[in-house]
Design an enzyme around this catalytic site. Structure first.
Site, PDB file in Angstrom:
ATOM      1  N   SER A 295       0.847  -1.184   0.000  1.00 10.81           N
ATOM      2  CA  SER A 295       0.000   0.000   0.000  1.00 10.81           C
ATOM      3  C   SER A 295       0.885   1.238   0.000  1.00 10.81           C
ATOM      4  CB  SER A 295      -0.902   0.002   1.241  1.00 10.81           C
ATOM      5  OG  SER A 295      -1.491   1.276   1.449  1.00 10.81           O
ATOM      6  N   ARG A 335     -22.156  -6.148 -45.898  1.00 14.17           N
ATOM      7  CA  ARG A 335     -21.091  -5.720 -44.990  1.00 14.17           C
ATOM      8  C   ARG A 335     -21.731  -4.746 -44.016  1.00 14.17           C
ATOM      9  NH1 ARG A 335     -17.064  -4.285 -48.256  1.00 14.17           N
ATOM     10  NH2 ARG A 335     -16.483  -6.485 -48.302  1.00 14.17           N
TER      11      ARG A 335
END
Length: 475
Positions: A295, A335
């Site tokens: 930490s 497409r």
């Protein structure tokens, strides 16, 4: 105009490939990002186009020598300006078009230059390149998961009969064993690996609108008795992919299947991580990651960082999978207008998630520490209620369920519970109470289930190993 020539917002400069990685936003992904990043895709584009030229040589449409010259001239991914291609991709909506502009410059003047991209469309190359990246990803992830399965299997066997507390809906339930919990982890990872094994990467060959019309023109020009299937098979063979037998340009359910298999790896990792994160809580103390993360403000902490990152990656997967699923339903016409494009980043990030999760699971299997003593303490601290199911069956019909509930509800600990039950149990049965109240003696078939679950595991073909990009391979 190149990317470096374009106006930039104040305080910025033209982006390089490294500037666009966003790795600081995704801790833990750096070792795998290159495997599915821009260079990996660019390399696959080069390979797809080179493979197509080679396929035409295999079909007798150009000489092998001519094809080899073209392929050599195409060069390597490092020979192409990634940032410029990325910037120029906006005009055509895909990176194949600007990539081809550079590729054609490289082969200009060669006898076989016209074989480059002949008969293809950008979707053929983009889809096939994505499949090439996908196939490599799956090979690496599968190899990593095999190692994870081995590690978790060993863990399960080591703690096969170690009693611990089971929880249902977050609450203390019955005794179980740590080995059974770890066996379920192993089976989840194996399920994810088996889903990956079902993926069949296939080339996409349809031409401009999925009709393969241009291939007919090539056949006519060369007076060749070939079919589109011949072209597809030759290309697939060159690239080491499967042939679908037809264009799948708008049949995108296969892409969803790929996405689901990839997401399954991240979700299996998250499932394991959630158990570890619960067990690693200070007040639980049953599990810990050796060498956990620190930490910035609290020097006493050793955080289960691997599990945190596994949980993060799993949380991202459903949204990415949903994007692919939505794109499948939007695959209109010959497409799609945006749905096809939406697949790219989602599928790439799912691949990155699977690679990262598989690697982190391996780290977890190596560094996970189990505190059997804490498991026993937590089991005993849950009180005699955890064996109430057993008492109901074992003491009937002499003692009613209500009497057992009242005795256990009022008891302060196992000793008190024994005294309260002794008051309602026939004298001949009182000697059984000590064993009946021992939670470690009520784990059912847990140990046998460990063996049964581990027996269901299969191993991958030993020849199916893949080079691991996190170990320094060149992606």
């Amino acid at each position: 105009m190149t990317a470096s020539d374009r106006p930039q917002p104040a305080g910025t400069s033209a982006a390089s490939a490294d500037d666009a990685t966003m790795l600081l936003f995704a801790p833990g992904t750096a070792p795998d990002a290159a495997a599915v990043g821009d260079r990996a895709l660019l390399g696959a584009l080069v390979e797809a186009e080179a493979g197509w030229v080679g396929a035409q040589a295999d079909l007798g449409l150009v000489s092998q020598e001519t094809a080899a010259e073209v392929v050599a001239a195409l060069g390597a991914p490092a020979d192409y300006p990634v940032a410029d291609i990325a910037a120029d991709a906006a005009s055509g909506g895909n990176p194949v078009i600007p990539f081809l502009a550079h590729a054609r410059q490289k082969v200009a003047g060669l006898p076989g230059a016209d074989a480059l991209h002949r008969g293809l469309t950008s979707q053929d190359v983009m889809d096939t390149a994505m499949v090439l990246v996908l196939g490599r990803t799956i090979a690496v992830v599968s190899a990593r998961l095999e190692a994870v399965i081995s590690g978790f299997s060993a863990l399960s066997r080591s703690y096969r009969s170690t009693p611990c507390l089971a929880h249902t809906l977050t609450q203390a339930a019955l005794p179980t064993t740590a080995g059974l919990r770890f066996a379920h982890w192993t089976r989840s990872v194996a399920d994810a690996r088996e889903e990956l094994a079902r993926v069949v990467p296939t080339v996409q060959l349809g031409g401009a609108a999925g009709t393969r019309a241009a291939l007919g023109e090539i056949r006519a020009e060369n007076e060749a008795g070939l079919s589109g299937t011949d072209f597809e098979a030759a290309w697939a063979a060159r690239l080491g992919l499967a042939a679908a037998g037809y264009p799948w340009h708008v049949d995108r359910l296969r892409v969803l299947g790929w996405a689901q298999a990839l997401a399954g790896v991240s979700l299996a990792g998250q499932r394991v991580a959630r158990d570890v994160l619960t067990g690693a809580r200070t007040e639980v103390g049953e599990l810990r990651e050796a060498g956990g993360g620190g930490s910035s403000a609290m020097p006493q902490k050793s955080n289960p960082t691997v599990s945190v990152l596994l949980s993060r990656t799993g949380q991202e997967a459903p949204g990415l999978l949903a994007t692919v699923a939505q794109a499948v339903g939007q695959a209109v016409d010959e497409r799609p207008d945006g749905a096809w494009h939406a697949e790219w980043t989602a599928l790439a990030r799912l691949q990155l998630g699977a690679l990262t999760s598989a690697r982190l699971l391996g780290d977890l299997a190596d560094r996970l520490e189990v505190d059997a003593g804490a498991m026993r303490r937590n089991l005993e601290a849950a009180g005699p209620g955890v064996v109430s199911e057993r008492l109901v069956h074992a003491l009937a019909p002499d003692v009613t369920k209500t009497q057992i509930t009242e005795a256990l509800g009022a008891a302060a600990d196992a000793g008190d519970a024994r005294e309260r039950l002794a008051a309602v149990v026939p004298a001949a049965r009182r000697s059984d109470l000590g064993a009946l109240l021992d939670p470690a003696a009520y784990t059912g078939e847990a140990t046998a289930l460990v063996d049964r679950i581990l027996a269901t595991l299969t191993t991958l073909d030993p020849d199916s190993s893949a080079e691991d990009p996190s170990k320094g391979s060149d992606s």
